[in-house]
Design a protein around this motif. Structure first.
Motif, PDB file in Angstrom:
ATOM      1  N   LEU A   9       0.861  -1.190   0.000  1.00 54.81           N
ATOM      2  CA  LEU A   9       0.000   0.000   0.000  1.00 54.81           C
ATOM      3  C   LEU A   9       0.890   1.231   0.000  1.00 54.81           C
ATOM      4  N   THR A  10       0.716   2.088  -0.983  1.00 50.22           N
ATOM      5  CA  THR A  10       1.565   3.276  -1.064  1.00 50.22           C
ATOM      6  C   THR A  10       0.783   4.455  -1.637  1.00 50.22           C
ATOM      7  N   GLY A  11       1.413   5.607  -1.613  1.00 53.45           N
ATOM      8  CA  GLY A  11       0.774   6.821  -2.119  1.00 53.45           C
ATOM      9  C   GLY A  11       1.631   8.009  -1.726  1.00 53.45           C
ATOM     10  N   SER A  12       1.575   9.051  -2.504  1.00 56.73           N
ATOM     11  CA  SER A  12       2.368  10.247  -2.219  1.00 56.73           C
ATOM     12  C   SER A  12       1.851  10.956  -0.975  1.00 56.73           C
ATOM     13  N   ILE A  13       2.640  11.920  -0.493  1.00 52.09           N
ATOM     14  CA  ILE A  13       2.263  12.673   0.703  1.00 52.09           C
ATOM     15  C   ILE A  13       0.880  13.304   0.547  1.00 52.09           C
ATOM     16  N   GLY A  14       0.072  13.220   1.601  1.00 49.42           N
ATOM     17  CA  GLY A  14      -1.237  13.865   1.599  1.00 49.42           C
ATOM     18  C   GLY A  14      -2.325  13.156   0.817  1.00 49.42           C
ATOM     19  N   MET A  15      -2.034  11.942   0.336  1.00 48.75           N
ATOM     20  CA  MET A  15      -3.027  11.230  -0.483  1.00 48.75           C
ATOM     21  C   MET A  15      -4.020  10.404   0.352  1.00 48.75           C
ATOM     22  N   GLY A  16      -3.756  10.275   1.657  1.00 49.60           N
ATOM     23  CA  GLY A  16      -4.702   9.543   2.497  1.00 49.60           C
ATOM     24  C   GLY A  16      -4.334   8.093   2.729  1.00 49.60           C
ATOM     25  N   LEU A 115       7.470   4.765   0.544  1.00 56.21           N
ATOM     26  CA  LEU A 115       8.376   4.849  -0.608  1.00 56.21           C
ATOM     27  C   LEU A 115       8.512   3.487  -1.295  1.00 56.21           C
ATOM     28  N   LEU A 116       7.377   2.863  -1.569  1.00 55.70           N
ATOM     29  CA  LEU A 116       7.371   1.505  -2.130  1.00 55.70           C
ATOM     30  C   LEU A 116       8.092   1.450  -3.479  1.00 55.70           C
ATOM     31  N   PHE A 117       7.749   2.358  -4.388  1.00 53.08           N
ATOM     32  CA  PHE A 117       8.389   2.380  -5.705  1.00 53.08           C
ATOM     33  C   PHE A 117       9.804   2.953  -5.624  1.00 53.08           C
ATOM     34  N   GLU A 118       9.941   3.999  -4.817  1.00 52.01           N
ATOM     35  CA  GLU A 118      11.226   4.698  -4.742  1.00 52.01           C
ATOM     36  C   GLU A 118      12.350   3.777  -4.254  1.00 52.01           C
ATOM     37  N   LYS A 119      12.012   2.861  -3.344  1.00 56.38           N
ATOM     38  CA  LYS A 119      13.028   1.975  -2.747  1.00 56.38           C
ATOM     39  C   LYS A 119      13.010   0.563  -3.343  1.00 56.38           C
ATOM     40  N   GLY A 120      12.173   0.334  -4.365  1.00 59.66           N
ATOM     41  CA  GLY A 120      12.167  -0.973  -5.026  1.00 59.66           C
ATOM     42  C   GLY A 120      11.361  -2.045  -4.315  1.00 59.66           C
ATOM     43  N   GLY A 121      10.604  -1.661  -3.281  1.00 58.56           N
ATOM     44  CA  GLY A 121       9.836  -2.642  -2.512  1.00 58.56           C
ATOM     45  C   GLY A 121       8.686  -3.277  -3.279  1.00 58.56           C
ATOM     46  N   HIS A 122       8.285  -2.629  -4.383  1.00 53.39           N
ATOM     47  CA  HIS A 122       7.154  -3.161  -5.165  1.00 53.39           C
ATOM     48  C   HIS A 122       7.466  -4.536  -5.747  1.00 53.39           C
ATOM     49  N   HIS A 155       9.688  20.210  -2.199  1.00 53.73           N
ATOM     50  CA  HIS A 155      10.883  19.387  -2.017  1.00 53.73           C
ATOM     51  C   HIS A 155      10.496  17.922  -1.807  1.00 53.73           C
ATOM     52  N   ILE A 156       9.496  17.693  -0.968  1.00 52.22           N
ATOM     53  CA  ILE A 156       9.049  16.311  -0.702  1.00 52.22           C
ATOM     54  C   ILE A 156       8.558  15.665  -1.996  1.00 52.22           C
ATOM     55  N   LEU A 157       7.772  16.403  -2.756  1.00 47.95           N
ATOM     56  CA  LEU A 157       7.263  15.869  -4.032  1.00 47.95           C
ATOM     57  C   LEU A 157       8.403  15.522  -4.977  1.00 47.95           C
ATOM     58  N   SER A 158       9.458  16.325  -4.945  1.00 42.69           N
ATOM     59  CA  SER A 158      10.588  16.095  -5.866  1.00 42.69           C
ATOM     60  C   SER A 158      11.310  14.782  -5.557  1.00 42.69           C
ATOM     61  N   ASP A 163       2.647  11.038  -8.811  1.00 42.45           N
ATOM     62  CA  ASP A 163       1.389  10.320  -8.596  1.00 42.45           C
ATOM     63  C   ASP A 163       0.906   9.622  -9.869  1.00 42.45           C
ATOM     64  N   ALA A 164       1.007  10.307 -11.015  1.00 46.13           N
ATOM     65  CA  ALA A 164       0.515   9.717 -12.273  1.00 46.13           C
ATOM     66  C   ALA A 164       1.269   8.430 -12.593  1.00 46.13           C
ATOM     67  N   GLU A 165       2.578   8.434 -12.323  1.00 49.10           N
ATOM     68  CA  GLU A 165       3.374   7.226 -12.584  1.00 49.10           C
ATOM     69  C   GLU A 165       3.009   6.114 -11.609  1.00 49.10           C
ATOM     70  N   LYS A 166       2.787   6.476 -10.345  1.00 52.25           N
ATOM     71  CA  LYS A 166       2.373   5.470  -9.353  1.00 52.25           C
ATOM     72  C   LYS A 166       1.062   4.815  -9.786  1.00 52.25           C
ATOM     73  N   ARG A 167       0.120   5.642 -10.201  1.00 50.77           N
ATOM     74  CA  ARG A 167      -1.184   5.096 -10.630  1.00 50.77           C
ATOM     75  C   ARG A 167      -1.013   4.178 -11.829  1.00 50.77           C
ATOM     76  N   ALA A 168      -0.141   4.566 -12.755  1.00 51.59           N
ATOM     77  CA  ALA A 168       0.079   3.754 -13.963  1.00 51.59           C
ATOM     78  C   ALA A 168       0.706   2.403 -13.623  1.00 51.59           C
TER      79      ALA A 168
END
Length: 201
Positions: A9-16, A115-122, A155-158, A163-168
């Motif tokens: 389960l993942t999502g960018s900051i503030g996504m709930g 940071l599931l995608f960012e750290k390769g956990g997916h 900065h956090i978003l950078s 989000d669009a890539e995560k959804r894809a």
């Protein structure tokens, strides 16, 4: 021995994401919250305090890790951050393994990993669920947080996969830009599908 299907389960900051994790828990699905485990291990009497203090002198106190002090020592310093992660990540991995053993009989478990995608956990989960909301809703939620500024938010978003890539890349997307009961209905409808998803192993 069969193991539960593991849902990332993942999502960018503030996504709930935390709200959706609670919805899974209320529906009876065990949730492993990586951030909560780290906070506990870095809190007063936490098992990582001695190792962190030894590596970063002056970064801990009676209440555990002094987040501001440690932040100043690692922020913007990739080598220092790597040294911190070398202490934290193996400890989290051990907690995760213990969690899987504890819930071996559950049909599915959720790993709440920011940071599931960012750290390769997916690559280590069976299905990926991304929590998402419209950008203006996200911005409003984040800027309402204490001590948050537009610059900090940018900065956090950078540092996060967009989000669009995560959804894809997701197997399923949960929309939190709706009323809470509508989001919760999405979670309930998704659980049976997740329980039938193919395993990666």
């Amino acid at each position: 021995m069969t193991r539960p299907r593991i849902i990332g389960l993942t999502g960018s900051i503030g996504m709930g994401k935390s709200t959706v994790a609670e919805m899974f828990e209320r529906a009876g699905v065990p949730v492993f919250d990586a951030d909560a485990e780290v906070r506990a291990m870095q809190g007063a009497g936490g098992e990582l305090i001695d190792a962190i203090e030894a590596e970063f002198p002056g970064s801990t106190g009676p209440n555990g890790v002094e987040r501001d002090a440690l932040g100043k020592l690692v922020f913007g310093d990739k080598t220092a951050l790597a040294r911190l992660e070398a202490i934290v990540h193996p400890a989290v991995a051990r907690k995760r393994e213990a969690f899987l053993i504890e819930h071996a009989g559950a049909p599915i478990v959720v790993f709440d990993i920011p940071l599931l995608f960012e750290k390769g956990g997916h690559e280590a989960v069976d299905s990926v669920v991304v929590v998402s909301a419209p950008a203006e809703v996200q911005r409003e939620r984040v800027l309402a947080r204490e001590n948050m500024t537009p610059e900090k938010f940018a900065h956090i978003l950078s540092l996060q996969v967009p989000d669009a890539e995560k959804r894809a890349r997701a197997d399923h997307v949960i929309d939190t830009g709706l009323a809470l009961h509508e989001t919760e209905a999405q979670v309930h409808n998704l659980i049976p599908k997740l329980a039938e998803a193919p395993r990666k192993d």
